[in-house]
Design a protein around this motif. Sequence first.
Motif, short mmCIF file in Angstrom:
data_model
loop_
_atom_site.label_atom_id
_atom_site.label_comp_id
_atom_site.label_asym_id
_atom_site.label_seq_id
_atom_site.Cartn_x
_atom_site.Cartn_y
_atom_site.Cartn_z
N GLY A 1 0.78 -1.23 0.00
CA GLY A 1 0.00 0.00 0.00
C GLY A 1 0.81 1.27 0.00
N ALA A 2 2.13 1.17 -0.21
CA ALA A 2 2.96 2.39 -0.22
C ALA A 2 2.75 3.20 -1.49
CB ALA A 2 4.43 2.02 -0.08
N ILE A 3 2.26 2.53 -2.53
CA ILE A 3 1.98 3.19 -3.81
C ILE A 3 0.48 3.12 -4.06
CG2 ILE A 3 2.39 3.08 -6.30
CD1 ILE A 3 5.07 1.72 -5.65
N SER A 4 -0.07 4.20 -4.55
CA SER A 4 -1.50 4.24 -4.83
C SER A 4 -1.92 3.09 -5.73
CB SER A 4 -1.85 5.57 -5.51
OG SER A 4 -3.16 5.56 -6.00
N ASP A 5 -3.06 2.47 -5.40
CA ASP A 5 -3.54 1.34 -6.20
C ASP A 5 -3.78 1.72 -7.66
OD1 ASP A 5 -3.44 -0.12 -3.90
OD2 ASP A 5 -5.60 -0.36 -3.65
N ALA A 6 -4.00 2.99 -7.91
CA ALA A 6 -4.25 3.45 -9.28
C ALA A 6 -2.97 3.52 -10.10
CB ALA A 6 -4.93 4.82 -9.25
N ALA A 7 -1.80 3.38 -9.45
CA ALA A 7 -0.53 3.58 -10.14
C ALA A 7 0.12 2.29 -10.62
CB ALA A 7 0.44 4.33 -9.22
N PHE A 8 -0.52 1.14 -10.39
CA PHE A 8 0.10 -0.11 -10.82
C PHE A 8 -0.94 -1.07 -11.40
CE2 PHE A 8 -0.83 -0.70 -6.27
CZ PHE A 8 -1.53 -1.89 -6.27
N ASP A 9 -0.44 -2.07 -12.11
CA ASP A 9 -1.31 -3.08 -12.71
C ASP A 9 -1.63 -4.14 -11.66
OD1 ASP A 9 -2.50 -4.55 -15.08
OD2 ASP A 9 -1.00 -6.01 -14.42
N MET A 10 -2.90 -4.25 -11.29
CA MET A 10 -3.33 -5.13 -10.22
C MET A 10 -2.99 -6.60 -10.51
SD MET A 10 -4.91 -4.75 -7.20
CE MET A 10 -5.90 -3.28 -7.29
N GLU A 11 -3.19 -7.03 -11.74
CA GLU A 11 -2.92 -8.43 -12.08
C GLU A 11 -1.45 -8.79 -11.87
OE1 GLU A 11 -2.90 -11.41 -15.98
OE2 GLU A 11 -4.34 -9.74 -15.91
N THR A 12 -0.56 -7.92 -12.31
CA THR A 12 0.87 -8.18 -12.17
C THR A 12 1.27 -8.28 -10.70
OG1 THR A 12 1.32 -6.98 -14.23
CG2 THR A 12 3.18 -7.34 -12.76
N VAL A 13 0.80 -7.33 -9.90
CA VAL A 13 1.16 -7.30 -8.48
C VAL A 13 0.59 -8.52 -7.75
CG1 VAL A 13 0.81 -6.07 -6.30
CG2 VAL A 13 1.49 -4.82 -8.35
N LEU A 14 -0.66 -8.85 -8.01
CA LEU A 14 -1.28 -9.97 -7.31
C LEU A 14 -0.70 -11.31 -7.73
CD1 LEU A 14 -3.49 -10.00 -5.09
CD2 LEU A 14 -3.14 -7.81 -6.22
N THR A 15 -0.33 -11.43 -9.00
CA THR A 15 0.32 -12.67 -9.45
C THR A 15 1.64 -12.87 -8.73
OG1 THR A 15 -0.70 -12.46 -11.64
CG2 THR A 15 1.19 -13.91 -11.46
N GLN A 16 2.41 -11.79 -8.61
CA GLN A 16 3.69 -11.86 -7.89
C GLN A 16 3.48 -12.17 -6.42
OE1 GLN A 16 6.83 -11.65 -8.99
NE2 GLN A 16 6.34 -11.27 -11.13
N LEU A 17 2.50 -11.51 -5.80
CA LEU A 17 2.24 -11.71 -4.38
C LEU A 17 1.84 -13.15 -4.10
CD1 LEU A 17 1.86 -10.63 -1.50
CD2 LEU A 17 -0.48 -9.99 -2.13
N VAL A 18 0.89 -13.68 -4.87
CA VAL A 18 0.43 -15.06 -4.65
C VAL A 18 1.55 -16.06 -4.92
CG1 VAL A 18 -1.16 -16.84 -5.48
CG2 VAL A 18 -2.00 -14.53 -4.99
N ALA A 19 2.42 -15.76 -5.89
CA ALA A 19 3.56 -16.64 -6.16
C ALA A 19 4.48 -16.71 -4.94
CB ALA A 19 4.33 -16.15 -7.38
#
Length: 291
Positions: free
Chosen positions: A193-211
């Motif tokens: 949450g350090a970067i606004s959710d509007a500033a990144f691609d949700m799919e990319t971040v969540l794929t990395q997180l779940v991995a």
Amino acid sequence: MLINWYPGHMAKAKRLIEANLKVIDVVIELVDARIPLSSTNPMIAQFIGQKPSVVVLNKADLADPAVLKEWKAYYVSQGRRVMLLNSRDGKGVQQLVKLVRTLAEPKLARWRARGLKNRSVRTMILGIPNVGKSTLINKLARRSAAKTADKPGETKGKQWVHIGDQLDLLDTPGVLWPKLENQVSAYRLAATGAISDAAFDMETVLTQLVAELSQWYPQLLTARFKLDALAADPMETIEAIGRKRGCIVSGGAVDLEKTYKLILKEYRDGKIGPISLDRVGEFADKGRDSQ
């Protein structure tokens, strides 16, 4: 996914910090205990210079205790003063106040020798957005002295806060660095949450997180979302979570956007469990920006 997020108020905050550091006795550097070095702005070391400082691992209750122990040892090995803190319930806050006073004492002694006996200790909290500065200030002051928010960039200007007998604190806006070259750190900053959710691609971040959760915390992930097993493909795991939680659109397909937000919220709130994404071995020998 190269995240660049350096709006105008960030540059203004940098100038504000540099202009006020000369009157500061002790710097409190606040980082996210889940991602200590990913949430460390490399510019802060330049700001601090030789001033007495303490690095505070905030949100320690959300981090993996075993990994947190390794990070504490790492900072000590670097010659840093380090403290663990949970600013939500205030655990560790009074110990932080005592440490700030201790670090400031040599300078105060010089002031007293010059006849200025009532000089207050002046401290400053530095850190990236949404790492918990305002919440910590309110705990230190024991009142609602600073506005708190769940989104980055809420503290707009400086304000002095009296937090105790002869102890004043300068609140400053959080500052991200101009360009996030390290993509691993970039996605972790987005996830926490350090970067606004509007500033990144949700799919990319969540794929990395779940991995990463599948690699390091498979039991926590399966237990929280009641999964029988985790798929090799993170996207399949995300879809399984969506089905378990009823994130379905007409036709029976998984509502991925809703599922992304659900997983992200549960991770940020600590509902999946105590999790650390940064690990000492990734950074200790390589340096922060060389992954």
